[in-house]
Design an enzyme around this catalytic site. Structure first.
Site, PDB file in Angstrom:
ATOM      1  N   HIS A  17       1.062  -1.303   0.032  1.00  0.00           N
ATOM      2  CA  HIS A  17       0.031   0.030  -0.092  1.00  0.00           C
ATOM      3  C   HIS A  17       0.958   1.031  -0.012  1.00  0.00           C
ATOM      4  CE1 HIS A  17       0.621  -1.347   4.190  1.00  0.00           C
ATOM      5  NE2 HIS A  17       0.767  -0.163   4.503  1.00  0.00           N
ATOM      6  N   LEU A  18       0.360   2.233  -0.667  1.00  0.00           N
ATOM      7  CA  LEU A  18       1.013   3.635  -0.799  1.00  0.00           C
ATOM      8  C   LEU A  18       0.400   4.760   0.102  1.00  0.00           C
ATOM      9  CD1 LEU A  18       3.272   5.307  -2.400  1.00  0.00           C
ATOM     10  CD2 LEU A  18       1.607   5.537  -4.250  1.00  0.00           C
TER      11      LEU A  18
END
Ligand SMILES: [Zn+2]
Length: 173
Positions: free
Chosen positions: A122-123
């Site tokens: 996840h960013l």
């Protein structure tokens, strides 16, 4: 600067991360009609956008692929490309809703690097304001939520409605 990066070593969502299963995969399976209650702002073809339940600044959110992969090399190229194009949309939305002075974007790959949910990429998008580090240092471990999450959701949701972003940085000349 260091301080605001280090909190990413904490889990993305404190309670949920300890539950069985993967929170991002749960989100993927969730009925999209329930997205507002789960604070999911947007679903693309390969990725979703969700608010961080424990934001360090207002507007702290994440882009996560639907695919349960732990590293960039495992991610399908189309998902990778879409992650960045959604990132453009996220930046544009945050810009218009919050007018921050800057942003941190980051990924923690692997638990040793601080990933709370290490198995599912996840960013993070973290809006930044001048002086926010000083403020956070003073506050220390006590999290001060700058704004209620439902308020953040209401502010940002309009920017993610409709398939074509009304205004993305790429559209502007
Ligand atoms: Zn997963």
């Amino acid at each position: 600067m260091d301080y605001l990066w280090s909190p990413w070593r904490y889990q993305y969502v404190a309670g949920d991360a300890k539950r069985e299963g993967c929170i991002f995969c749960e989100m993927k399976r969730l009925d999209p009609r329930r997205d507002p209650e789960r604070l999911i702002l947007y679903r693309g073809q390969f990725n979703l956008v969700v608010l961080n339940l424990y934001p360090y600044t207002s507007g702290h959110l994440m882009v996560a692929p639907y695919a349960h992969v732990a590293s960039l090399v495992e991610l399908d190229h189309r998902a990778l490309v879409e992650m960045m194009s959604i990132g453009q949309r996220v930046e544009a939305a945050l810009e218009r809703a919050y007018h921050p002075d800057g942003y941190n974007l980051g990924m923690n790959l692997g638990r040793s690097a601080g990933a709370g949910v290490a198995d599912h990429l996840h960013l993070h998008f973290l809006p930044r304001w001048r002086g926010d580090t000083n403020f956070m240092t003073v506050i220390g471990e006590t999290r001060v939520l700058p704004e209620d999450l439902s308020m953040t959701y209401r502010k940002l949701a309009p920017f993610f409605q409709g398939e074509a972003a009304e205004s993305t940085p790429g559209d502007r000349k």
